[in-house]
Design an enzyme around this catalytic site. Sequence first.
Site, PDB file in Angstrom:
ATOM      1  N   ARG A  12      -3.675  -6.585  12.155  1.00 20.00           N
ATOM      2  CA  ARG A  12      -3.999  -5.251  12.881  1.00 20.00           C
ATOM      3  C   ARG A  12      -5.350  -4.963  13.170  1.00 20.00           C
ATOM      4  NH1 ARG A  12      -4.582  -1.811   9.243  1.00 20.00           N
ATOM      5  NH2 ARG A  12      -3.795  -2.880   7.509  1.00 20.00           N
TER       6      ARG A  12
ATOM      7  N   TYR B  43       1.126  -9.149  17.628  1.00 17.01           N
ATOM      8  CA  TYR B  43       1.091  -9.331  16.382  1.00 17.01           C
ATOM      9  C   TYR B  43       1.811  -7.905  15.598  1.00 17.01           C
ATOM     10  CZ  TYR B  43       0.218  -9.452  11.543  1.00 17.01           C
ATOM     11  OH  TYR B  43       0.523  -9.163  10.184  1.00 17.01           O
ATOM     12  N   GLY B  44       2.727  -8.328  14.656  1.00 16.88           N
ATOM     13  CA  GLY B  44       3.273  -7.392  13.932  1.00 16.88           C
ATOM     14  C   GLY B  44       2.850  -6.092  13.851  1.00 16.88           C
ATOM     15  N   GLY B  45       1.908  -5.567  13.020  1.00 16.98           N
ATOM     16  CA  GLY B  45       1.802  -4.244  12.740  1.00 16.98           C
ATOM     17  C   GLY B  45       1.109  -3.594  14.056  1.00 16.98           C
TER      18      GLY B  45
ATOM     19  N   LYS C 129       3.869   0.727  11.081  1.00 14.25           N
ATOM     20  CA  LYS C 129       2.528   1.521  10.747  1.00 14.25           C
ATOM     21  C   LYS C 129       2.416   2.595  12.062  1.00 14.25           C
ATOM     22  CE  LYS C 129       2.131  -0.743   7.629  1.00 14.25           C
ATOM     23  NZ  LYS C 129       1.334  -1.110   6.454  1.00 14.25           N
TER      24      LYS C 129
ATOM     25  N   HIS D  96       2.112   5.037   2.512  1.00 16.23           N
ATOM     26  CA  HIS D  96       2.041   3.808   2.477  1.00 16.23           C
ATOM     27  C   HIS D  96       2.249   3.407   1.002  1.00 16.23           C
ATOM     28  CE1 HIS D  96      -0.690  -0.170   3.342  1.00 16.23           C
ATOM     29  NE2 HIS D  96       0.671  -0.368   3.646  1.00 16.23           N
TER      30      HIS D  96
ATOM     31  N   SER E 278      -3.217  -2.553   2.119  1.00 11.39           N
ATOM     32  CA  SER E 278      -2.632  -3.834   2.613  1.00 11.39           C
ATOM     33  C   SER E 278      -2.739  -4.813   1.805  1.00 11.39           C
ATOM     34  CB  SER E 278      -3.079  -3.927   4.030  1.00 11.39           C
ATOM     35  OG  SER E 278      -2.832  -2.804   4.729  1.00 11.39           O
TER      36      SER E 278
ATOM     37  N   CYS F 219      -2.471  -6.002  -1.339  1.00 13.92           N
ATOM     38  CA  CYS F 219      -2.676  -5.493  -2.595  1.00 13.92           C
ATOM     39  C   CYS F 219      -1.452  -5.384  -3.420  1.00 13.92           C
ATOM     40  CB  CYS F 219      -3.648  -4.702  -2.725  1.00 13.92           C
ATOM     41  SG  CYS F 219      -5.265  -4.541  -1.913  1.00 13.92           S
TER      42      CYS F 219
ATOM     43  N   LYS G 205       2.039  -4.685  -2.902  1.00 11.68           N
ATOM     44  CA  LYS G 205       3.178  -3.772  -3.187  1.00 11.68           C
ATOM     45  C   LYS G 205       4.547  -4.525  -3.002  1.00 11.68           C
ATOM     46  CE  LYS G 205       1.950  -1.466   0.729  1.00 11.68           C
ATOM     47  NZ  LYS G 205       0.600  -2.201   0.787  1.00 11.68           N
TER      48      LYS G 205
ATOM     49  N   ASP H  65       6.843  -1.032   1.325  1.00 10.23           N
ATOM     50  CA  ASP H  65       5.541  -0.591   2.307  1.00 10.23           C
ATOM     51  C   ASP H  65       5.472   0.800   2.709  1.00 10.23           C
ATOM     52  OD1 ASP H  65       3.371  -1.668   3.682  1.00 10.23           O
ATOM     53  OD2 ASP H  65       4.294  -1.421   5.501  1.00 10.23           O
TER      54      ASP H  65
ATOM     55  N   SER I  45      -0.392 -14.555   7.316  1.00 12.96           N
ATOM     56  CA  SER I  45       0.876 -15.018   8.039  1.00 12.96           C
ATOM     57  C   SER I  45       2.062 -14.228   7.331  1.00 12.96           C
ATOM     58  CB  SER I  45       1.082 -16.535   7.770  1.00 12.96           C
ATOM     59  OG  SER I  45       0.923 -16.985   6.657  1.00 12.96           O
ATOM     60  N   ARG I  46       3.213 -13.989   7.864  1.00 13.19           N
ATOM     61  CA  ARG I  46       4.279 -12.991   7.282  1.00 13.19           C
ATOM     62  C   ARG I  46       5.522 -13.671   7.689  1.00 13.19           C
ATOM     63  NH1 ARG I  46       2.166  -7.792   5.616  1.00 13.19           N
ATOM     64  NH2 ARG I  46       0.073  -7.744   5.660  1.00 13.19           N
TER      65      ARG I  46
ATOM     66  N   GLY J  34       4.696 -10.117 -12.589  1.00 12.50           N
ATOM     67  CA  GLY J  34       5.895  -9.906 -13.404  1.00 12.50           C
ATOM     68  C   GLY J  34       5.470  -9.190 -14.724  1.00 12.50           C
TER      69      GLY J  34
HETATM   70  P1  GTP Z   1       0.986  -5.189   3.135  1.00  7.40           P
HETATM   71  O1  GTP Z   1       2.576  -5.792   3.281  1.00  7.40           O
HETATM   72  O2  GTP Z   1      -0.074  -5.623   3.690  1.00  7.40           O
HETATM   73  O3  GTP Z   1       0.987  -3.609   3.203  1.00  7.40           O
HETATM   74  O4  GTP Z   1       0.681  -5.676   1.629  1.00  7.40           O
HETATM   75  P2  GTP Z   1       1.086  -5.668  -0.020  1.00  7.40           P
HETATM   76  O5  GTP Z   1       0.734  -4.574  -0.600  1.00  7.40           O
HETATM   77  O6  GTP Z   1       2.830  -5.580   0.094  1.00  7.40           O
HETATM   78  O7  GTP Z   1       0.666  -6.806  -0.353  1.00  7.40           O
HETATM   79  P3  GTP Z   1       1.341  -8.150  -1.405  1.00  7.40           P
HETATM   80  O8  GTP Z   1       2.542  -7.700  -2.213  1.00  7.40           O
HETATM   81  O9  GTP Z   1       1.903  -9.199  -0.292  1.00  7.40           O
HETATM   82  O10 GTP Z   1       0.187  -8.702  -2.077  1.00  7.40           O
HETATM   83  C1  GTP Z   1      -0.262  -9.827  -1.930  1.00  7.40           C
HETATM   84  C2  GTP Z   1      -1.523 -10.215  -2.666  1.00  7.40           C
HETATM   85  O11 GTP Z   1      -1.687  -9.358  -3.679  1.00  7.40           O
HETATM   86  C3  GTP Z   1      -1.704 -11.362  -2.878  1.00  7.40           C
HETATM   87  O12 GTP Z   1      -2.943 -12.017  -2.566  1.00  7.40           O
HETATM   88  C4  GTP Z   1      -1.468 -11.595  -4.434  1.00  7.40           C
HETATM   89  O13 GTP Z   1      -2.013 -12.735  -5.318  1.00  7.40           O
HETATM   90  C5  GTP Z   1      -1.899 -10.190  -5.004  1.00  7.40           C
HETATM   91  N1  GTP Z   1      -1.498  -9.560  -5.945  1.00  7.40           N
HETATM   92  C6  GTP Z   1      -0.147  -8.919  -6.107  1.00  7.40           C
HETATM   93  N2  GTP Z   1      -0.048  -8.710  -7.352  1.00  7.40           N
HETATM   94  C7  GTP Z   1      -1.155  -9.158  -8.198  1.00  7.40           C
HETATM   95  C8  GTP Z   1      -1.211  -9.189  -9.583  1.00  7.40           C
HETATM   96  O14 GTP Z   1      -0.658  -8.305 -10.333  1.00  7.40           O
HETATM   97  N3  GTP Z   1      -2.326  -9.727  -9.866  1.00  7.40           N
HETATM   98  C9  GTP Z   1      -3.393 -10.354  -9.079  1.00  7.40           C
HETATM   99  N4  GTP Z   1      -4.213 -10.888  -9.623  1.00  7.40           N
HETATM  100  N5  GTP Z   1      -2.956 -10.403  -7.550  1.00  7.40           N
HETATM  101  C10 GTP Z   1      -1.839  -9.912  -7.228  1.00  7.40           C
HETATM  102  C1  SPV Z   2      -0.318  -3.691   6.416  1.00  8.01           C
HETATM  103  O1  SPV Z   2      -1.203  -4.275   7.074  1.00  8.01           O
HETATM  104  O2  SPV Z   2      -0.551  -2.917   5.330  1.00  8.01           O
HETATM  105  C2  SPV Z   2       1.152  -4.330   6.538  1.00  8.01           C
HETATM  106  C3  SPV Z   2       1.329  -5.195   7.452  1.00  8.01           C
HETATM  107  O3  SPV Z   2       1.956  -3.947   5.874  1.00  8.01           O
HETATM  108  S1  SPV Z   2       1.141  -4.774   9.244  1.00  8.01           S
HETATM  109  O4  SPV Z   2       2.770  -4.274   9.501  1.00  8.01           O
HETATM  110  O5  SPV Z   2       0.862  -5.724  10.338  1.00  8.01           O
HETATM  111  O6  SPV Z   2       0.506  -3.401   9.342  1.00  8.01           O
HETATM  112 MN    MN Z   3       1.435  -2.246   4.561  1.00  6.17          MN
END
Ligand code: GTP
Ligand code: SPV
Ligand code: MN
Length: 592
Positions: free
Chosen positions: A71, A199-201, A208, A228, A250, A252, A254, A279, A372-373, A500
């Site tokens: 984005r 690109y995606g978003g 979004k 979000h 993003s 972090c 989810k 999301d 990458s997604r 987990g």
């Molecule tokens: P968007 O799709 O961008 O909105 O993101 P999301 O919030 O769905 O992110 P996603 O679950 O893919 O998070 C990926 C990142 O979070 C990776 O860098 C993981 O390593 C990190 N992560 C997720 N849960 C944990 C956790 O419990 N501990 C740590 N240290 N890292 C975590």
């Molecule tokens: C985010 O960046 O929070 C995403 C991916 O979920 S995108 O759809 O590219 O915004």
């Molecule tokens: Mn997101």
Amino acid sequence: MALTENKTVLSWIDENIKLVNPDKIVWIDGSEEQLETLRAEACSTGEIIQLNEELLPGCYLHRTAVNDVARVEHRTFICTPTQEEAGPTNNWMDPAKCYDMLHEIAKGSYSGRTMYVIPYSMGPIGSPLAKAGVELTDSIYVVLNMAIMTRIGKAVFDVLGDSNDWVRGLHCKCDIDEEKRYICHFPQDNTIISVNSGYGGNVLLGKKCFALRIASYQGWKENWQAEHMLILGIENPNGEVKYICAAFPSACGKTILAMLIPPQGYLSKGYKVWCVGDDIAWIRKGEDGRLYAINPENGFFGVAPGTNDKSNPNALASTKKGTIFTNVVHNLDDNTVWWESLDKNPPENAVDWKGNPWNGKTAEAPGAHPNSRFTAPAVNCPCISSEFENTKGVPISAIVFGGRRAKLAPLVYQSKDWNNGVFVGSIMASETTAAATGAVGVVRRDPMAMLPFCGYNMGEYFQHWVDIGASLDADKAPKIFNVNWFRKDDEGHFVWPGFGENLRVLDWIAERCEDRVGARETAIGYVPYAEDINLDGIEDEINLDGLKAILEVDKDLWTAECEGIAEFYEKLGDKLPAALKEQLDNLNAALN
Ligand code: GTP
Ligand code: SPV
Ligand code: MN
């Protein structure tokens, strides 16, 4: 042939045909037959690559332009009549000027190309909480992704009838010119225009652009919320399911939390986690006075790197069929895909996300782009909730905020009440990630994880949160929490094992919702007694002292934080709700 007689749709499409001048128009009817024809066409031009049919049936790989991988927040605009309506946290352009600029860029840009007309529904078709959109695009990749991420096809028009309540979305790839890339929203016109990206978003306009930026504005006007947030259900051994919504910025966590597999000790007792969404949540008060959430999406657009059979086996399983991979490594030996941390065996005969030969054993740069997604159908997810298609949504017991903070924020704490919870969400800050272009790892304020996605003035958005709370009976309102999986020790290692194991924290949250466990009152809210977080089976990774350290509320750090909060609040001027100013004053007083 047109799939609808809706005059508002037909006249809008006509205007856009005149503008972009396509060679051909294709209405996307949602049939598998039509999608298959489009996949074949995209394969023949190299836009997508079909992967190993035995190992990854129905899966494809796509590489975006190298300058177009995330984005672009600095090129994203909220075009309200006045700048104040967009507020200090959004880029703003005057709508008339912006339309002129975009029309100039889009003019004739479909020459020699096809216009695909995608009718789509955010939310189960026909749900009272769902809303319709139409996206025009010159990209088959967008069509195929929208077919996974949303409900598409003629049924959407059948439900829409002759209503004018639908969101207009025009996407033009143009030349993928970064300097002319704009993602623009016109909340008053239910309109989105996105140019010069693939690109995606930036281009899956239901996600979004509609489901957060336009929808947050609609929710403000119509008394609901677009957030979000992931939505998950925790089932306890008695078969009771509690639903939790969680907002993290993003990349972090989810997707990872939404599909969590309980630790062994919990599994054997009969705990289960069900994924409703990873999301976006649309939230509205139900007839019984509780808040209900639906996931407006139909698939997962998840971060690939880091996804593996330890961190997120359910996400990995979701990508085994009918999935589109974007910007990952192409393993030429078996025509599959790979990304960093998938396993310990990077392919040696491969192509990286830029399309260059890549050998995982010798390469210095990552093979997959950090952002990458995968685009995977929700039905593929082994833990998809039985309520995924429930048109009423699921009742929410708890709302959880969280960010990436190496220091400061404890592992978990509970707000004192609704308004204190709104305050906790409003002061969220997190280290930036690769999900948007720009620096990574810089702490910035990202209230409710909505900084890049709020379609109106952030101060009004906070007030909307306060108002929603005021409309709920106290015993019906979700309890509000904050979590931080990312606390680091002085050597820079994560203290909490995470992934987990986060169920242990959700378990405490669920117990707090029922008043079945005590807590320590601190200046920022209720913090667990360390003994109440179950560490059975992870004593090797974290002991009670380690846990106590990440449950501490450090007065000096929080006092300094208050200055940062005050600075941010200052920016909102007189739009800052009095209720939040009061919360900040209370926190300052409690710290002294
Ligand atoms: P968007 O799709 O961008 O909105 O993101 P999301 O919030 O769905 O992110 P996603 O679950 O893919 O998070 C990926 C990142 O979070 C990776 O860098 C993981 O390593 C990190 N992560 C997720 N849960 C944990 C956790 O419990 N501990 C740590 N240290 N890292 C975590
Ligand atoms: C985010 O960046 O929070 C995403 C991916 O979920 S995108 O759809 O590219 O915004
Ligand atoms: Mn997101």
